[in-house]
Design an enzyme around this catalytic site. Structure first.
Site, mmCIF file in Angstrom:
data_model
loop_
_atom_site.group_PDB
_atom_site.id
_atom_site.type_symbol
_atom_site.label_atom_id
_atom_site.label_comp_id
_atom_site.label_asym_id
_atom_site.label_seq_id
_atom_site.Cartn_x
_atom_site.Cartn_y
_atom_site.Cartn_z
ATOM 1 N N CYS A 104 0.909 -1.175 -0.088
ATOM 2 C CA CYS A 104 -0.076 -0.109 -0.028
ATOM 3 C C CYS A 104 0.882 1.242 0.095
ATOM 4 O O CYS A 104 1.579 1.563 -0.875
ATOM 5 C CB CYS A 104 -0.967 0.107 1.123
ATOM 6 S SG CYS A 104 -2.237 1.240 1.202
ATOM 7 N N HIS A 238 -3.620 -5.559 1.182
ATOM 8 C CA HIS A 238 -2.886 -5.710 2.196
ATOM 9 C C HIS A 238 -2.874 -7.222 2.565
ATOM 10 O O HIS A 238 -3.721 -7.867 3.044
ATOM 11 C CB HIS A 238 -3.645 -5.021 3.466
ATOM 12 C CG HIS A 238 -3.654 -3.567 3.267
ATOM 13 N ND1 HIS A 238 -2.299 -2.869 4.007
ATOM 14 C CD2 HIS A 238 -4.176 -2.428 2.708
ATOM 15 C CE1 HIS A 238 -2.485 -1.423 3.785
ATOM 16 N NE2 HIS A 238 -3.629 -1.207 3.106
ATOM 17 N N GLU A 240 -1.067 -8.658 4.724
ATOM 18 C CA GLU A 240 -1.183 -8.837 6.166
ATOM 19 C C GLU A 240 -2.534 -8.923 7.033
ATOM 20 O O GLU A 240 -2.500 -9.169 7.970
ATOM 21 C CB GLU A 240 0.184 -7.874 6.638
ATOM 22 C CG GLU A 240 -0.830 -6.500 7.067
ATOM 23 C CD GLU A 240 -0.950 -5.599 5.873
ATOM 24 O OE1 GLU A 240 -0.858 -6.029 4.756
ATOM 25 O OE2 GLU A 240 -1.076 -4.414 5.839
#
Lengths: 276, 776
Positions: A104, A238, A240
């Protein structure tokens, strides 16, 4: 090298705000991540104990967020601060085959730094691409589906089968990947030839689709790219955030299995353990 | 008239004025109050005059300003405290770890969570973007100063209709659409930048909010128990370290602005009362404060909110049984030339006060230096309970804390409002089919899909939002009832967060309305599999000096307290916002309730979207003809005073049935019944699951067809049961479960003897999804 020896530098400044979950993704897989402030690398205002050197690490992660508020342009200030003090360290790091991940805001920083797409060499002097304002003109926090189109170059996706569709959510206002108009077609052609395109936004049927499946209007629906060696990787969504199944946006409909983002971290740790 | 002759400027290189209250006549005293911008009453000014007469000197402008902040409604709750004490304080206090700027509750053996909600109404009405953004900033600091890492934001908002005719807009009032855009953007830009997920909230529309929109902001935090700090100094010798942003002229008189009604002059007079937010100062402040605190370097801390330094210094010192001496010269400024009183009361953002032992000061300053955040020792703690201020060597302030902080308490008169209770009942005509009515309800701005807003807020940053605000099959989103966070890495224990309000019900019957708000927040929490654990409330009402407004407040608080007490759920923090009035009248009485619940294992949580063809649908709870304040009656311009009441035994039993069923894996989806009744609940479940359902409402009691569909009786849920697991549902005769039908098909078919609704899910979704996108 054993995974437990892999030292990951999760780099942050003011406004970086996804460092905790990025750190945890590596920790859960047994690696040795550390949250490091940029000033610990440049040596400003730090004690001897706090001072770090980029070369001490095997991997560099630039997490998501709004570094320095994304004022000027997303990622521009972080990139400028990094480039002015650490250019040589960064180039050496990439030359050594050590992986760099930008998620990002981290992707925006890599592009601003010139580490991506890095069409000629390791780091370009000026940015060769930009992550522009979304076509909607708004911040978009929504689930996105990514098809892996990389044929094997990118070390962050080796554990994801080609054409597999992964659910990796997006949350950004500036994620529209664009190239200079006059060089656009040539850059795109080269990116494909070098196998530098990694993920594309698709709809549930796997087709390249418009808004909202592509949340920003990126050229060719590209969500993530890597450098020629496949060791520097940036993407807007994302991974994660979907390390576990139970943070998938629709997990209550199919609760079994692991999160789709986990494979990104497993892939690069596999690379690090075999090649570093 | 002028009170000029009573002011004497001291021969200092900066502005400092002694005010001769002792020789002032009453009209002159009121003129002084007006000119100071403090809004102190004659009676309060007399108390100040007498206090200084006994000291044998005149107050300085710094002192008068400081008292004005401390004694404002916003700071000392002078009109509300008597009722709060009677009804909501003291519920299950054993479970409460601390009640400071935020409430602190136990999460598990080693962890605690903090919660607070407050209003930022008047600033947002004047400057929507900055007002809303700094509202977020302020509530984050309230949680942070308990030693907790903020982990989630909550934003309930109340506006006039987005299509309100410009011609009807009162003078000096901004259009709801402008306010809406600015406020959503302010929350988005601040919350996203600072890296906190906005996970819950709500939007309500009503004409009463045209003159005075409401912006409530809530924050949740988590901490190791050992890192929890009190908002207090440890003892004499502590150094007061001011950290964060610089101090400027923004945000002067914020609290007194909040303690008066809005007028058409507010824009001109009070714009300076709105602070300027800087999320990229706040983000490193959070890191640095938590880091210094985790290292054990901080004895206590408190945020600079309303009243700025003038409130924080006295309060943090007195809470530790001490006083303080502060050198205002040391306060880092945004610009030169601020008078000491301005420095003292400025509400500039992103500031916190840390109380630090002298030996730790250097280490604290080092932590802040790394993050490029200003940190400056500005004073020290002294054993006497007084505050003394110095500026460029001159003593400008010397006041006993017991006088400064002993704000007046009023028991103002209450009287029953000429409320809608006496309005004539009017019921809609019975119809054969209700398809059109259902579609219209789904499109109602008070019900429709909020994705336009929610998708602009990052609700997933920190990667611990397990149950998200929008739920359903990919591409088919509907609303959930509560969000669930997984705040501790090593544990599957979850913290559920839900928001509820029903200003329409409170407007008709504040007592039952107050009860209804608590019922709703509890059933929201239960619907995802959480047991309610604590509440925090933001009470937005009109001018408390008007007896009917205060009566609404008292009745609502009584209702809220009654249900919370019966459930033994404490309210460890809260906020009162009065004076939500413009010349066009008061807002609907609006208590916002933020509830937190505990989930034993987040992997058991359920969402509202329907899951599987052939699964059984059932209703838990009893349905009555409770059409007062219902969305259906509001839409059809009908009226009933029969606002739903709360049967506490049924609520308790219902929650246990629902949560028990979820924990045993019998429930695969669940949605509470609220605005628009069972019909809207079922429609939302179908929309999220992109499926239909076949439902028979004949067994829910003897009712008119429209009441079966649209009644908003409390303590009800619709559940979808996993095939073969139906028998695992807990049973309780106080919360009966009635089989409604099955999941499947492409349309929602509802009958009761005869067919009442038969509409394609796609069509329902279209109605539900389009409204905000069309209006904005």
């Amino acid at each position: 090298m054993k995974i437990s020896k892999v030292k990951v530098c999760v780099l942050r400044i003011e406004g970086t705000n996804c460092e905790e979950e990025s750190y945890l993704a590596f920790k859960r897989l047994g690696a040795k991540p550390e949250k490091v402030h940029l000033k610990q690398l440049t040596g400003a205002d730090v004690t001897a104990d706090e001072k770090r050197s980029l070369s001490d690490y095997h991997m560099l992660v630039l997490p998501g967020g709004f570094s320095s508020g994304d004022y000027v342009r997303a990622g521009a200030i972080f990139a400028a601060r990094m480039k002015s003090r650490l250019s040589k360290d960064l180039v050496d790091f990439v030359r050594a085959g050590k992986p760099v991940l930008g998620i990002c805001n981290g992707f925006q920083i890599l592009v601003e730094t010139g580490l991506l797409p890095a069409m000629s060499g390791v780091m370009s002097d000026v940015p060769e691409a930009v992550l522009g304002t979304n076509d909607s003109g708004r911040f978009e926090c929504r689930p996105t589906l990514l098809r892996k189109v990389n044929r094997g170059r990118c070390v962050f996706t080796t554990k994801i089968p080609e054409d597999k569709i992964s659910l990796i959510p997006s949350a950004h206002a500036e994620g529209k990947l664009m190239f200079p108009i006059e060089r656009r077609d040539r850059i795109l052609k080269e990116l494909y030839e070098n196998d530098q395109v990694v993920f594309k936004y698709v709809d549930p049927e796997g087709r390249l689709a418009g808004y909202p499946w592509c949340p920003n209007g990126a050229v060719d629906n590209i969500a993530g790219i890597c450098n020629r060696d496949g060791t520097v990787f940036g993407l807007m969504p994302h991974p994660e955030r979907v390390f576990f199944r139970f943070t998938h946006p629709d997990w209550t409909r199919s609760p079994d299995g692991s999160g789709d983002g986990r494979a990104v971290f497993e892939s690069v740790l596999d690379y690090a353990s075999k090649k570093l | 008239m002028s009170a000029d002759k009573l002011y004497s400027r001291r021969a200092t290189p900066f502005e400092l004025v002694d005010i001769d209250l002792a020789s002032a006549t009453d009209p002159e005293i009121m003129e002084i109050s007006r000119e100071s911008g403090t809004g102190l009453s004659l009676e309060e000014m007399h108390r100040i005059r007498d206090h200084f007469s006994a000291k044998g000197r005149s107050p300085t402008d710094v002192e008068l300003q400081s008292i004005g902040q401390a004694w404002s409604e916003h700071c000392c709750y002078k009109s509300s405290k008597v009722f709060l004490k009677e009804y909501v304080f003291g519920i299950n206090t054993n479970a409460v770890i601390d009640r400071g700027d935020a409430g602190v509750m136990e999460f598990d053996r080693d962890h605690a969570y903090a919660l607070r909600i407050e209003s930022h109404n008047h600033p947002s009405a004047v400057e929507p973007y900055g007002g809303a953004a700094t509202g977020i900033g302020g509530i984050i600091r309230d949680v942070l100063c308990m030693g907790a890492q903020p982990i989630a934001l909550v934003d309930p908002l109340y506006f006039g209709p987005l299509d309100f005719p410009f011609k009807k807009l009162p003078k000096g009032i901004k259009h709801p659409k402008y306010l809406f855009g600015g406020i959503v953007a302010g929350i988005r830009d601040y919350g996203n930048r600072v890296g906190l997920p906005t996970v819950s909230g709500g939007v309500w529309f009503d004409e009463s909010y045209v003159g005075n929109c409401l912006v409530n902001v809530g924050c949740i935090g988590i901490a190791d128990k050992k890192d929890i700090r009190r908002n207090a100094v440890k003892g004499p010798g502590d150094v007061l370290v001011l950290v964060g942003g610089r101090t400027g002229r923004d945000g002067i008189h914020g609290v007194t602005f909040a303690s008066a009604v809005l007028t058409k002059e507010s824009e001109k007079e009070s714009r300076g009362a709105v602070q300027l937010g800087d999320p990229i100062m706040k983000e490193p402040v959070i890191h640095a404060v938590l880091e210094a605190n985790e290292k054990g370097l901080v004895n206590g801390m408190k945020d600079l909110g309303g009243g700025g330094l003038s409130c924080v210094v006295g309060e943090i010192a007195l809470a530790g049984g001490c006083g303080a001496e502060v050198d205002l010269t040391k306060v880092p400024l945004k610009e030169e030339g601020l008078a000491p009183w301005e420095i003292w009361v400025s509400e500039s953002q992103e500031r916190m006060m840390l109380s630090v032992s002298p030996r730790n000061v250097d280490d604290v300053l080092h932590v802040f230096k790394l993050w490029d955040v200003p940190a400056t020792p500005v004073g020290k703690v002294i054993p006497q309970k007084v505050v003394r201020l110095f500026f460029q060597g001159e003593k400008v302030f010397d006041l006993e804390l017991e006088f400064l902080t002993a704000g007046p308490l009023y028991c103002r008169p209450c009287s029953v409002a000429r409320s809608a209770r006496n309005r004539r009942e009017k019921h809609p005509k019975a119809k054969a089919r209700y398809d059109k009515e259902l579609l219209r309800l789904l499109a109602d701005p008070n019900i429709c899909n909020r994705d336009w807003i929610i998708r602009q807020y990052d609700h997933e940053v920190r990667a611990s939002t397990v149950i998200k605000p929008l739920q359903g099959k990919l591409g088919h989103w509907s609303h959930g009832d509560a969000a669930v966070l997984k705040p501790v890495e090593e544990s599957f224990r979850g913290l559920a967060v839900a928001t509820a309000s029903n200003p329409f019900a409170v407007g008709i019957d504040p007592y039952r309305g107050g009860k209804t708000c608590v019922d709703e927040v509890c059933r929201n929490l239960a619907a995802v599999g959480a047991r309610p654990h604590s509440l925090t409330d933001c009470l937005n009402f009109g001018n408390p000096e008007k007896p009917d407004r205060l009566w609404q407040f008292r009745e609502a608080v009584k209702g809220i307290g009654e249900v919370a007490k019966a459930l033994n759920v404490p309210i460890p923090s809260g906020n009162v916002s009065f004076y939500n009035e413009a010349p066009s009248g008061a807002v609907l009485p609006t208590p916002t309730i933020l509830g937190c619940g505990i989930v034993r294992d987040v992997r058991r949580c359920v969402t509202s979207d329907l899951k599987g063809e052939g699964n059984t649908l059932a209703l838990i709870g009893a349905t009555g003809p409770d059409m007062g304040a219902s969305a259906y009656y509001r839409m059809t311009k009908c009226h009933s005073s029969k606002v739903p009441d709360v049967n506490i035994a049924a609520l308790k039993a219902g929650m246990e049935v629902v949560v028990g069923g979820i924990e045993r894996g019998a429930v695969v989806s669940c949605h509470d019944v609220s605005d628009g009744g069972i019909a809207v609940t079922l429609a939302e479940m179908c929309i999220g699951g992109d499926t239909g359902a076949e439902v028979d409402l004949s067994k829910i009691g003897k009712l008119r067809a429209d009441a079966r569909l649209f009644s908003e009786s409390n303590s009800r849920w619709v559940v979808e049961l996993r095939k073969g697991k139906e028998k695992a549902m807990p049973k309780d005769r106080r919360a009966r479960m009635v089989r409604l039908g099955t999941v499947g098909g492409d349309s929602l078919r509802v009958s009761s003897g005869k067919l009442l609704v038969d509409t394609d899910t796609d069509r329902l979704a279209k109605s539900f999804n389009e409204t905000l996108w069309r209006l904005l």
